[in-house]
Every structure is written in structure tokens, then in C-alpha cells.
Enzyme design. Structure first.
Site: not given
Ligand code: TGC
Ligand code: FAD
Length: 395
Positions: A101, A174, A247, A374
Site C-alpha cells: 500500500s 492511507t 479513476f 480501491e
Molecule cells: P460513471 O458514470 O461510470 O463514470 C464517470 C466518469 O468517469 C469515467 N470512468 C473512468 N475513467 C477511467 N477509468 C475508469 N476506471 C473509469 N470509470 C469511470 C467515465 O467514463 C465517466 O467519464 P465522463 O467523461 O463520461 O464523465 O461513474 P459512477 O459515478 O456511476 O461510478 C461508477 C463506479 C461505482 C464504478 C465507481 O464510482 C467506482 O469505481 N467506485 C469505487 C470507488 C473506489 O474505487 N474508491 C477507491 C478510493 S482510493 C483507495 O481506495 C485507495 S487504497 C490505497 C492503498 O492503500 O493501496
Molecule cells: P460503502 O461504499 O459504504 O459500501 C459498503 C458496502 O455496500 C460494500 O460491501 C459495498 O460493496 C456495498 N455497496 C455499495 N454500493 C453498492 C451498490 N451500488 N450495489 C451493491 N452493493 C453496494 N480511499 C481513498 O480515497 N484513499 C485512500 O488512500 C484509501 N485508503 C484506504 C485504506 C483502508 C485501510 C481502507 C479500509 C479504505 C481506504 N480507502 C481509501 C477507502 C476505500 O476505497 C473505501 O472504503 C471503499 O471504496 C468502500 O467505501 P466505503 O467503505 O464507504 O463502503
């Protein structure tokens, strides 16, 4: 104190996938493997026990080329290909998901957006320092009320002459409490998502630590809180707008996690195989029982499938052809595979499996986070569902 035994890890390559790799990949992997044995394995159980981040490893990670391996050398990266990047993440996560991470965030979530969307001045100012570990970075997308749905974010930037005024909060970030800079995603007055680089000493900005995690305990996690933080407009990343900004970074990091999970799975399998051969019950090694063999045989089958998946994904990524949905499939499959293997490996170790003498319980707990961050396991399934049907089932 840790009871951990000497790290006796041996890699497993059932389908001779090494034959598909280039010398550079094998050399990079060996260097990281040696470093993990020397610098991570002897300390990781103690840091995980204490829930402390071994921050001294940031500099070492930089020295071994773990930050931005596939970014250009002139911008602080390693100048290698995507398979080398993946293999490096695999070896780091073999040691611990929290160590991977540290590298994922720095390289894919902080250096990459500055490289891809920043001005030349921003690149020159930040990338060499991030690449050398002099600066630590973090990535702020998730908020208390918006995790899976970052498009709903409430953090805002308001125009104020030469400055922007930033308000809001980010959660689960993180590295945030130890970070020198944060790449933050916020909505402007038109509701458009923009990225900006926030320095740690900006007045009104704090990054409190989140305590009480049972997972990823050797990684530090915190919040980002912004109260009327004045940011010069020169800190805005000019070359991207909308969710595709964050993204695009996630595509890079999720790709690395798909490889990394294979490392955690290999470590659990390796430990379980060795334990099963050495531990005797009913007068014979555990490995001689059919039920143990079923577990081990299924583990190496799943690992082999996951290794082939990321190798193919890596070759597509090298050609610029890996789609976000393909990356989602690999992240989801491989992390789930690793978590299942950690659970089975824990069973093979019996009672010893719950101790810190073996790495499996730590990997298992870590992988619960990896399954969620992620993009959660279910969100990645919905991304695949959307891709194959053309219908979004998110709302
Ligand atoms: P949606 O309407 O599908 O898309 C909005 C705009 O974004 C573009 N897009 C992407 N572009 C590049 N790569 C991708 N993977 C893309 N996915 C979508 C899309 O083309 C569109 O562009 P535009 O120009 O048409 O506006 O978006 P939505 O709001 O319906 O969301 C879809 C969904 C649920 C898949 C998305 O929100 C999602 O992936 N949610 C998960 C959130 C997530 O992954 N959070 C991570 C936070 S960071 C983290 O966890 C770091 S941990 C780090 C560590 O410690 O290692
Ligand atoms: P929620 O979005 O509230 O989801 C809760 C549950 O509901 C999940 O099981 C999910 O799959 C389900 N759910 C949500 N929506 C739907 C749907 N439409 N249909 C079906 N099921 C659904 N984020 C950053 O930006 N930067 C970081 O560096 C980072 N580091 C992290 C480090 C740690 C240790 C952790 C735990 C998280 C970190 N995150 C970071 C955040 C991480 O990306 C989020 O926790 C993750 O995206 C899920 O969001 P949430 O915890 O709010 O869960």
C-alpha cells in the site's frame, strides 16, 4: 514481541510462467524478494502487533525502485514496463499488504496524477522528491458519506482570486497523517471534480489518524480535514476534469493490487505447504491426508490461474490495451482468491495459524481491507456486469 520464525519463503511457479518473463522482470523481482526478506520479514509482525507503520521503509522503498516503477526516470519513476511494476507489487505484498500500500499510493495515486495531469512546474517540484522518498504523498477521494460512490462527494473548492478555498473532509486515507502532500479531489462551483495538490502545512488543514483497525495494521490511515484552506491556483492539476481523473489513477493502483494479491496468496500457500509436510498427526505428515491435499491442490490451481490472469493483463497494459473493466476483473478475482487461500492456509496451520509465528493470519486480516479498498468486491462485479450487458446496476 514477535515469535516469527525465520522467513523461509520459496516462490512457486507451477506453470513455468517465468519463461514468459524477461530478464529485467526476473532481476527486479529478485531484488525486491531479497529486500523483503531482509527489511520487512524480520520486523513486520512487531509493527502489525503495535499497529505502527514502519515509516523508515519509505526511503528504502524508494531506493529499491518501488515508487512509480513504470513512470519515466526523469520524473522520479523507474522507466520499466507494466509487468515489472506488477511483479514488484507482488513481491512487496508477499511481505505485507500494508507495505505494498505504501508503494501503491505513492506511485500510482500521487506520482501518477501529477505526472499525467500536472504542469511541468508541478512535475519538477514534486516528482523527484516523491520518487526518492523525501516526500510522502496521499490520495484523498473517499469521504465519510461517499465511499463506493465518489461522484457524490461534498468536498468543495471555491474561486477566490489567485486562490481556491477548500472545504470538506476525506476519510480512510492511507498515509495521510505522515504525508507531506495530498492529492485531493473536490468539486468546484460548477459541480466539476478537480484535483489539487495540498501541502501539509496549509493553514486549516489537518490529517488525524484513524485508530482501531484490525486489518492493514502496519499501514497508517487517517482523515483529511479542510476548513477554509487557501490553496494557490498553481496547485490545481490543470489537465483533467471529472471522475475520470481519480479513476485513471485507480486503474493503475488496482492493476498493481491484482498482482500484489498473488504475492500474499503465495506466501500463505508456501507456509501451509511447508507446515503440512513438517507437522505430523496420527503418525504421518498432515500433507499425506487427502483433505489437506485437496486444500493445497486447490490453492496452487487458483494461484496459477491468477498468475496467468495478471501476466496476460500485464501484456495488454504494455500495449496500452488493458481496459478498466479487465483490471476490475483481475483485482476482484485475485484478491478474493488470496483471501480464500489465507483462510484455508490458516486451517492447515491449526492453532499455530492464529499466532504471529506464521504470516497467514496477518495476510488474512490485511486482505479484508484489500477486498474493500480501491473498489469493493461487489463494485468490481457490477463493473463487469455493466461492461458485458451495457446496463448499469449501481443505482
Ligand atoms: P460513471 O458514470 O461510470 O463514470 C464517470 C466518469 O468517469 C469515467 N470512468 C473512468 N475513467 C477511467 N477509468 C475508469 N476506471 C473509469 N470509470 C469511470 C467515465 O467514463 C465517466 O467519464 P465522463 O467523461 O463520461 O464523465 O461513474 P459512477 O459515478 O456511476 O461510478 C461508477 C463506479 C461505482 C464504478 C465507481 O464510482 C467506482 O469505481 N467506485 C469505487 C470507488 C473506489 O474505487 N474508491 C477507491 C478510493 S482510493 C483507495 O481506495 C485507495 S487504497 C490505497 C492503498 O492503500 O493501496
Ligand atoms: P460503502 O461504499 O459504504 O459500501 C459498503 C458496502 O455496500 C460494500 O460491501 C459495498 O460493496 C456495498 N455497496 C455499495 N454500493 C453498492 C451498490 N451500488 N450495489 C451493491 N452493493 C453496494 N480511499 C481513498 O480515497 N484513499 C485512500 O488512500 C484509501 N485508503 C484506504 C485504506 C483502508 C485501510 C481502507 C479500509 C479504505 C481506504 N480507502 C481509501 C477507502 C476505500 O476505497 C473505501 O472504503 C471503499 O471504496 C468502500 O467505501 P466505503 O467503505 O464507504 O463502503
Amino acid at each position: 514481541m514477535s515469535m516469527r520464525q525465520e522467513d523461509r519463503y520459496t516462490a512457486h511457479d507451477y506453470y513455468l510462467i517465468d519463461e514468459l518473463l524477461e530478464d529485467d522482470h526476473l532481476l527486479a523481482r529478485q531484488a525486491i524478494r531479497d529486500w523483503v526478506k531482509q527489511s520487512v520479514s524480520p520486523i513486520i509482525e512487531d509493527y502489525a502487533n503495535k499497529a505502527e507503520c514502519p515509516t523508515h521503509l519509505f526511503k528504502e522503498l524508494a531506493e529499491i525502485g518501488a515508487f512509480g516503477p513504470s513512470l519515466p526516470v526523469e520524473y522520479g519513476g523507474g522507466g520499466m514496463d507494466e509487468i515489472a511494476y506488477g511483479i514488484i507489487m507482488q513481491e512487496l505484498e508477499r511481505g505485507d499488504s500494508g507495505i505494498r500500500s505504501m508503494a501503491s499510493v505513492q506511485g500510482s495515486l500521487v506520482m501518477y496524477p501529477i505526472f499525467a495531469f500536472g504542469t511541468e512546474e508541478q512535475k519538477r517540484k514534486y516528482l523527484p522528491k516523491l520518487g526518492s522518498g523525501e516526500f510522502i504523498g496521499c490520495f484523498g477521494l473517499t469521504e465519510p458519506n461517499h465511499g463506493s460512490n465518489p461522484g457524490g462527494m461534498e468536498t468543495t473548492i471555491r474561486d477566490d482570486g489567485d486562490s481556491l478555498i477548500l472545504n470538506g473532509a476525506k476519510m480512510w486515507i492511507t498515509n495521510s497523517p505522515v504525508a507531506d502532500i495530498a492529492v485531493v479531489w473536490a468539486k468546484n462551483e460548477e459541480g466539476k471534480i478537480r484535483g489539487l495538490i495540498v501541502e501539509k502545512d496549509a493553514p486549516g488543514f489537518t490529517a488525524p489518524e484513524i485508530h482501531g483497525k484490525w486489518s492493514l495494521r502496519a499501514s497508517i490511515t487517517g482523515e483529511l480535514v479542510f476548513q477554509d484552506v487557501r490553496i494557490p491556483k498553481t496547485q490545481l492539476l490543470p489537465n483533467v476534469e471529472g471522475l475520470k481523473g481519480p479513476f485513471s489513477c485507480l486503474n493503475k493502483a488496482r492493476y498493481g493490487i491484482a498482482w500484489g494479491a498473488v504475492g500474499a496468496a503465495l506466501d500463505c500457500y508456501d507456509s501451509a505447504l511447508r507446515y503440512a509436510k513438517e507437522r505430523e498427526q496420527f503418525g504421518r505428515p498432515l500433507a499425506g491426508f487427502q483433505l489437506t491435499q485437496k486444500k493445497l491442490a486447490e490453492m496452487i490451481t487458483e494461484i496459477t490461474k491468477a498468475q496467468l490472469l495478471v501476466w496476460r493483463l500485464g501484456t495488454l497494459a504494455n500495449k496500452g490495451k488493458a481496459t478498466p473493466a479487465q483490471i476490475s476483473m483481475a483485482k476482484r478475482n485475485n484478491v478474493h482468491m488470496a483471501l480464500e487461500i489465507a483462510r484455508e492456509a490458516r486451517q492447515i496451520h491449526g492453532g499455530m495459524g492464529i499466532t504471529n509465528e506464521y504470516p497467514v493470519m496477518r495476510h488474512m486480516m490485511n486482505l479484508e481491507t484489500v477486498l474493500t479498498y480501491e473498489g469493493t468486491h461487489d463494485i468490481h462485479l457490477l463493473i463487469t456486469g455493466h461492461d458485458i450487458t451495457g446496463l448499469s446496476a449501481f443505482v
